[in-house]
Design a protein around this motif. Structure first.
Motif, PDB file in Angstrom:
ATOM      1  N   ARG A 181      13.073   2.303  -2.298  1.00 23.84           N
ATOM      2  CA  ARG A 181      12.003   2.801  -1.419  1.00 23.84           C
ATOM      3  C   ARG A 181      11.772   1.882  -0.203  1.00 23.84           C
ATOM      4  O   ARG A 181      11.048   2.233   0.715  1.00 23.84           O
ATOM      5  CB  ARG A 181      10.714   3.012  -2.205  1.00 23.84           C
ATOM      6  N   CYS A 218      -0.389  -0.148  -1.130  1.00 25.17           N
ATOM      7  CA  CYS A 218      -0.336   1.195  -1.704  1.00 25.17           C
ATOM      8  C   CYS A 218      -0.209   1.054  -3.230  1.00 25.17           C
ATOM      9  O   CYS A 218       0.007  -0.044  -3.743  1.00 25.17           O
ATOM     10  CB  CYS A 218       0.831   1.987  -1.125  1.00 25.17           C
ATOM     11  N   CYS A 267       3.126  -0.595  -4.437  1.00 25.79           N
ATOM     12  CA  CYS A 267       3.182  -2.036  -4.162  1.00 25.79           C
ATOM     13  C   CYS A 267       2.210  -2.793  -5.066  1.00 25.79           C
ATOM     14  O   CYS A 267       2.511  -3.886  -5.545  1.00 25.79           O
ATOM     15  CB  CYS A 267       2.869  -2.318  -2.698  1.00 25.79           C
ATOM     16  N   ALA A 279       4.944  -5.652   0.930  1.00 26.73           N
ATOM     17  CA  ALA A 279       4.591  -4.448   1.696  1.00 26.73           C
ATOM     18  C   ALA A 279       5.716  -3.434   1.576  1.00 26.73           C
ATOM     19  O   ALA A 279       6.802  -3.762   1.102  1.00 26.73           O
ATOM     20  CB  ALA A 279       4.392  -4.804   3.166  1.00 26.73           C
ATOM     21  N   CYS A 280       5.427  -2.213   1.988  1.00 25.63           N
ATOM     22  CA  CYS A 280       6.482  -1.213   2.104  1.00 25.63           C
ATOM     23  C   CYS A 280       6.149  -0.329   3.292  1.00 25.63           C
ATOM     24  O   CYS A 280       5.108  -0.507   3.926  1.00 25.63           O
ATOM     25  CB  CYS A 280       6.598  -0.389   0.825  1.00 25.63           C
ATOM     26  N   SER A 294       5.040   2.525   3.529  1.00 19.99           N
ATOM     27  CA  SER A 294       3.834   3.353   3.535  1.00 19.99           C
ATOM     28  C   SER A 294       2.552   2.529   3.648  1.00 19.99           C
ATOM     29  O   SER A 294       1.506   3.069   3.973  1.00 19.99           O
ATOM     30  CB  SER A 294       3.803   4.267   2.302  1.00 19.99           C
ATOM     31  N   CYS A 295       2.625   1.228   3.392  1.00 19.33           N
ATOM     32  CA  CYS A 295       1.381   0.450   3.480  1.00 19.33           C
ATOM     33  C   CYS A 295       1.474  -0.773   4.385  1.00 19.33           C
ATOM     34  O   CYS A 295       0.460  -1.363   4.724  1.00 19.33           O
ATOM     35  CB  CYS A 295       0.928   0.019   2.083  1.00 19.33           C
TER      36      CYS A 295
HETATM   37 ZN    ZN Z   1       3.406  -0.286  -0.274  1.00 16.43          ZN
END
Ligand code: ZN
Ligand code: FE
Length: 639
Positions: free
Chosen positions: A7, A44, A47, A65-66, A68-69
């Motif tokens: 992801r 998120c 995470c 982090a990723c 989406s966040c």
């Molecule tokens: Zn995330």
């Protein structure tokens, strides 16, 4: 990041707690997310589950982090945000020869494709940097080996978590543009953020030079970059604030040993352990290549390289760095140390701090920095070969031997002094120093000699002004600087009459030096202080130039002579003071040939030598030396 099923595939802010950002994103201790510039990015669910799972590698990873966040990247060109994938678009534009301002971890870089000469030259012009070599970034060590020699020490430095710029020797033939560096070397680093990885993989190498305006601090804010780097064709921005801007660190390897040239990202705020316990001291460093140092007990904390204090922006940065360092280390200084130069901004700042001031002579601080980082307790002979530093007798020192013991020093030898026409302006124009040495050596005939050997070096009008200034002793302070002697030889041999970056004349002289048995004369005048006479050397060099000896040979002979001269001088001082421990410091020791030549020869002659490894031998190490001397003084004398 490279796994399409993950992801975090191609996510530019994927990070590792061991080598990822820390200092540049931290506001306060402890290192917890709310104390970092990640505070505004709320984890998120996915995470968060990783963050709280003890067996997950992201357990308590503060900067996790990723897409989406976490932070994200945008590409701005012509004041508009581009809709397309910003990283792909950035790669495309670089391939087309465009200049990109890329926000990284410690600040902005200006990037161009390193194989595109037109792009490199355009960057030189727009950044107003005609000559100084550019740094490169390349994706892997294997790629770097295609265009540079990489030894084992160099390789481990490149691949270290600190990921500095490592100075490497070029390989030929090369696909890279010759406009990157006129020297036989250039600085290369590996990508050290995921964003860099995603971009640089598509190139042999990118030029990645600090995103700043000449002599100004590195830019770290989006708005400032958009304004001050407006000449860039596009801006690859992100929304994670850089709280502590940091330039890339620069190191080189001489005889398998690491020398620090610029200490910043990766190494800061790592502490330097001291043998002696210090009171709470803040040292403000020099003027160029400025760094700060906070010391207490057995630790000294140096700031990142801040740079040239002629710039108001650098002074402001220095002020905020002082506050930040006090905050992070918890050391509230009770003493402030600075240089003796009355006109240095750092000296003026020290005077305004409301703390007791301890002024430390510039070259004493150079030696003391080396004593501090090597834990030297015995008295030493410090050989300091430097550009300029304010001396006790108000002349400009820079070719000195100081006998240093604990917090004290005594000047025991120096180069013969010569006037510096126009003061600091002579640094910009090596021909002025050359003329000064010729007038000293040959009297009024000196001007004719220079006219004869270097007719293009200057116009008659400027030469007359310089000669008059010297005759009337107007604005012509005396100097014993070794840096200025290198400038002189560089100008006499026609290599460099004016410079566009610090040290250029000496660097060009080193670069051209060939092997030779030729040597020049020198002698000493031995009084209380031993004075090395340089005029015999100038005589010999002029004779060689007039008889058409190649510049490479003259430069080689000059380097050899300086090594011989200093070794002889050490023998002389050894018999005089019964000391055989020698410290080598000062910016001129960035000259590889001189440094390794002298170190080897002194060791062959039975001397114990010490040099820098953790802090630079240039003015970037001064603050450590100042703190050390001041600390010993306070502890000993109580003041
Ligand atoms: Zn995330
Ligand atoms: Fe210096």
């Amino acid at each position: 990041m490279n796994d399409p099923k993950n992801r975090r595939f191609k996510y530019p802010f994927i990070n590792c707690t061991h080598c990822g950002p820390r200092f540049t994103i931290i506001q306060d201790l402890p290192y917890d997310r709310p104390n970092t510039s990640m505070a505004n990015f709320h984890l998120c669910d996915a995470c968060f589950l990783e963050y709280i799972a003890p067996y997950d590698r992201r357990f308590h990873a503060q900067a996790t982090a990723c897409s989406s966040c976490g932070p994200s990247v945008t590409l701005v060109t012509h004041q508009k945000t581009v809709e397309a994938d910003p990283v792909d678009m950035a790669i495309q534009m670089l391939k087309q020869g465009k200049i990109l301002a890329i926000k990284g971890m410690g600040g902005f870089h200006l990037a161009v494709d390193a194989t595109n000469t037109a792009a490199v030259l355009r960057l030189r012009k727009l950044k107003n940097r005609p000559d100084k070599p550019f740094a490169l970034m390349s994706a892997t060590v294997e790629k770097i080996k295609q265009f540079a020699e990489v030894g084992t020490v160099e390789e481990s430095l490149l691949e270290s978590a600190q990921s500095p710029i490592v100075i490497l020797t070029k390989k030929y033939p090369t696909v890279l543009s010759t406009a990157i560096s006129k020297s036989p070397t250039f600085g290369v680093m590996l990508p050290y953020t995921p964003l860099h990885h995603l971009i640089v993989t598509s190139f042999s190498a990118l030029v990645m030079t600090s995103g700043n305006v000449s002599d100004q601090p590195i830019i770290s804010r989006n708005d400032v970059a958009l304004e001050n780097l407006a000449f860039a064709d596009a801006f690859l921005l992100h929304d994670r604030p850089i709280l502590n801007p940091c330039d890339d660190s620069i190191v080189c390897v001489i005889n398998k040993e690491t020398q620090m040239i610029r200490r910043a990202r990766g190494y800061v705020p790592g502490a330097i352990r001291l043998q002696k316990s210090m009171p709470k001291i803040l040292a403000l460093g020099g003027h160029l290549k400025n760094t700060l140092c906070l010391a207490h007990h057995h630790y000294a904390y140096l700031s990142q390289h801040l740079g040239d204090l002629s710039s108001v922006d650098t002074i402001q940065w220095m002020q905020s760095t002082i506050d930040q360092m006090i905050q992070l280390t918890g050391i509230s200084p009770e003493w402030v140390a600075c240089d003796m130069h009355p006109d240095y901004q750092s000296t003026r700042m020290a005077e305004k701090m409301g703390l007791p001031i301890i002024q430390v002579q510039h070259h004493h601080a150079h030696v003391a920095a080396c004593m501090a980082e090597n834990g030297i307790m015995e008295p030493v002979l410090g050989i300091i070969l430097d550009g300029t530093g304010y001396g006790l007798d108000q002349t400009i020192w820079g070719g000195e031997v100081l006998l240093c013991e604990k917090h004290t020093f005594r000047r025991v030898a120096h180069l013969e002094t010569v006037p510096m026409p126009g003061g600091a302006s002579a640094i910009q124009y090596p021909w002025k120093m050359a003329l000064s040495w010729l007038l000293k050596t040959f009297g009024t005939e000196g001007l004719d000699i220079f006219n004869h050997i270097q007719p293009q070096a200057f116009d008659q009008h400027s030469a007359k002004i310089v000669q008059q200034a010297l005759d009337q002793k107007i604005l012509s302070p005396l100097t014993s600087s070794m840096g200025r002697l290198f400038d002189t030889v560089s100008a006499l041999t026609g290599l460099c009459q004016s410079i566009t970056y610090e040290g250029q004349a000496a660097i060009e002289l080193e670069n051209i030096a060939g092997d030779t048995h030729r040597k020049y004369s020198y002698h000493y005048i031995d009084k209380d202080i031993t004075i090395v006479q340089i005029q015999p050397m100038i005589h010999d060099i002029i004779k060689d130039i007039r008889s058409g000896i190649a510049v490479s040979e003259i430069s080689g002979a000059f380097h050899t002579t300086i090594v011989d001269l200093l070794t002889d001088l050490c023998h002389h001082l050894k018999s005089k003071f019964e000391m055989d421990h020698v410290v080598l410091s000062g910016g001129v020791f960035q000259n590889k040939r001189l440094f390794s030549g002298l170190k080897t020869k002194l060791q062959e002659h039975g001397f114990y030598t010490y040099a820098h490894a953790k802090v630079p031998c240039n003015d970037g190490g001064l603050s450590l030396g100042q703190a050390y001397v001041a600390g010993l003084k306070v502890a000993r004398v109580g003041l």
